[in-house]
Design an enzyme around this catalytic site. Structure first.
Site, PDB file in Angstrom:
ATOM      1  N   GLY A  95       1.384   3.293  -5.907  1.00 49.15           N
ATOM      2  CA  GLY A  95       0.535   2.812  -6.987  1.00 49.15           C
ATOM      3  C   GLY A  95      -0.888   2.454  -6.591  1.00 49.15           C
ATOM      4  O   GLY A  95      -1.568   3.182  -5.860  1.00 49.15           O
TER       5      GLY A  95
ATOM      6  N   TYR B  17       6.904 -12.729 -14.147  1.00 45.58           N
ATOM      7  CA  TYR B  17       5.830 -11.867 -13.616  1.00 45.58           C
ATOM      8  C   TYR B  17       4.466 -12.330 -14.121  1.00 45.58           C
ATOM      9  O   TYR B  17       3.512 -12.463 -13.351  1.00 45.58           O
ATOM     10  CB  TYR B  17       6.071 -10.404 -14.031  1.00 45.58           C
TER      11      TYR B  17
ATOM     12  N   ALA C  69       0.823  -1.213   0.000  1.00 43.62           N
ATOM     13  CA  ALA C  69       0.000   0.000   0.000  1.00 43.62           C
ATOM     14  C   ALA C  69       0.857   1.262   0.000  1.00 43.62           C
ATOM     15  O   ALA C  69       0.339   2.362   0.159  1.00 43.62           O
ATOM     16  CB  ALA C  69      -0.940  -0.010   1.201  1.00 43.62           C
TER      17      ALA C  69
END
Ligand code: LMG
Ligand code: NDP
Ligand code: PMR
Length: 365
Positions: free
Chosen positions: A63, A240, A60
């Protein structure tokens, strides 16, 4: 903040002692005694009001995670536990975003270490706040890495952080979600279009592909096995995308195993292409320059951090988004819809196999 900082960095001796005395069940019992019931009949008008919800959000500090924390805090109906690896960065980011200091608590979490995940779970229980929603949002993306890097436990970094760290966290916090008395308890894992090969974006090479999971089964450590889930050569961009497939499969496997038993809503989402976030920090400067206008004007898939934060906040709290097992997406007018996952990202056998291998790797089986 001072108190919050102290709470989240409890000396390990103290936390270890406390843990011996009372593992989760006892802590739960204490919590139940002090936490307010989900509905308080206290208002003078006699109208029942819902207590503040508590949402844990990983990553958090920037972004999407930060934008979601801000959107939730601004409603006044949510307290956000910001689960972040850099305590100072997170508290500064919350302050800079204008979040009220009473609307959040920063608790240290480094998903690149399973010990840190376990310590986070102990620390968050000692806050004695109910846990009503958990959002697995943090991620790393290493598109330019030539060599793999590793988590503290020796897993390739992208899958280690994005999938395995979150897998352990989510499994540990499920009992806390189950014991919350909040009307709609949710576990949300952020997915992405780029892991879905049924889309144009998912067909930009290198494409996600978990294969038969032989690299994962071998420990993903590059020692006796490959660092890639499918057993191939290291490719950071593929790792990813593979990790995002794992995220979406994990959400569905949670749904199949636990939705009926716990009543928890399990969901994933693609919030849109938030081309300006820190996710692209390791990409080449030319990419970072061209990617936002490319997404804005050519693919039209671009969404601002603020808008994406509102979307994820909807998945956290909107009373109409209670359906479990759903992968949410949004159309151009920001209306949510249930999206279709690719064949691989909705393969139930693969999800089961992924679950079983992952629980061995994180020490749950
Ligand atoms: C690879 O390189 C790495 O090799 C790999 O290791 C891994 O990291 C991978 O996925 C990560 O990336 C990526 C490399 C090649 O891409 C770049 O680094 C640059 C990418 C570019 C982004 C787009 C730039 C486009 C420029 C547009 C300028 C925008 C200005 C807008 C102004 C609008 C005004 C109205 O990536 C590739 O995949 C190769 C593609 C090479 C591309 C080049 C340019 C194409 C431009 C347009 C394509 C149009 C497609 C249209 C589709 C529309 C569908 C509706
Ligand atoms: P950011 O880089 O801005 O945010 C990622 C967050 O993850 C940061 O807070 C970062 O912490 C944190 N993080 C990274 N590694 C760890 C770790 N080891 N332990 C704890 N936290 C960690 O990226 P986004 O906001 O874009 O990404 C958020 C999510 O959205 C990701 O799951 C991503 O896959 C997903 N997503 C993003 C899209 C996009 O277009 N940007 C599109 C689709 C999905 P720190 O601040 O300390 O670096
Ligand atoms: Mg992709 C048509 C739509 C579309 C969308 C919605 C995205 C989202 N992308 C699209 C198209 C294309 N992209 C096309 C046509 C290309 C070739 C030029 C392209 C390229 C591209 C690259 C090189 N796109 C990328 C990259 C990245 O490095 C990003 C990535 O794959 O990270 C894993 C990325 C992304 N494109 C997206 C989204 C959302 C990303 C960010 C990745 C994510 O969060 O999952």
């Amino acid at each position: 903040m001072a108190l919050q900082a102290a709470t989240s960095f409890l000396p390990s001796a103290l936390s270890a002692r406390k843990e011996r005395v009372s593992r989760s069940a006892d802590i739960r019992a204490q919590t139940a005694a002090v936490s307010s019931p989900s509905v308080t009949p206290a208002s003078p008008s006699g109208k029942k009001t819902l207590r503040k919800g508590t949402a844990v959000i990983t990553g958090a500090s920037s972004g999407l995670g930060l934008a979601t924390a801000k959107a939730l805090a601004e409603t006044g109906k949510w307290h956000v536990i910001m689960a972040c690896r850099d305590f100072l960065k997170a508290s500064r980011a919350a302050k800079a975003a204008g979040m009220d200091k009473d609307s959040f608590t920063v608790v240290h979490l480094d998903l690149a270490s399973l010990d840190s995940v376990r310590q986070f779970v102990r620390n968050v229980r000692q806050l004695e706040m109910p846990i009503d929603v958990v959002v697995c949002n943090a991620a790393v993306y290493q598109p330019t890495a030539k060599e793999p890097s590793y988590t503290a436990d020796g897993f390739e970094m992208s899958v280690g952080v994005n999938h395995l760290g979150h897998f352990l966290l989510a499994r540990e916090l499920l009992s806390d979600l189950q014991s919350s008395d909040y009307p709609s308890k949710r576990l949300i894992i952020v997915g992405s279009i780029t892991g879905n090969t049924n889309t144009l974006a998912g067909n930009v090479p290198p494409k996600a592909n978990l294969g038969d999971l032989r690299g994962l089964a071998g420990g993903l450590n590059g020692v006796g096995s490959s660092v890639m889930i499918d057993g191939g050569e290291f490719d950071g961009a593929k790792a990813y995308k593979d990790s995002k497939v794992c995220n979406m499969l994990t959400m569905q496997e949670f749904h199949r195993r636990y939705h009926e038993e716990t009543g928890v809503t399990f969901a994933s989402l693609y919030p849109g292409c938030i081309a300006t976030t820190g996710l692209f920090r390791e990409h080449i400067p030319l990419f970072r320059l061209l990617f936002p206008p490319f997404q804005k004007y050519i693919t039209k898939g671009y969404v601002s951090e603020e808008e994406a934060g509102k979307r994820l906040a909807q998945v956290v709290s909107d009373p109409s988004l209670t359906k479990s097992g759903v992968y949410w997406s949004w159309n151009k007018n920001s209306a949510s819809f249930e999206n279709q996952l690719s064949e691989e990202a909705s393969d139930a056998d693969k999800a089961k196999k992924l679950w079983e291998i992952s629980e061995k790797l994180v020490g749950l089986a």
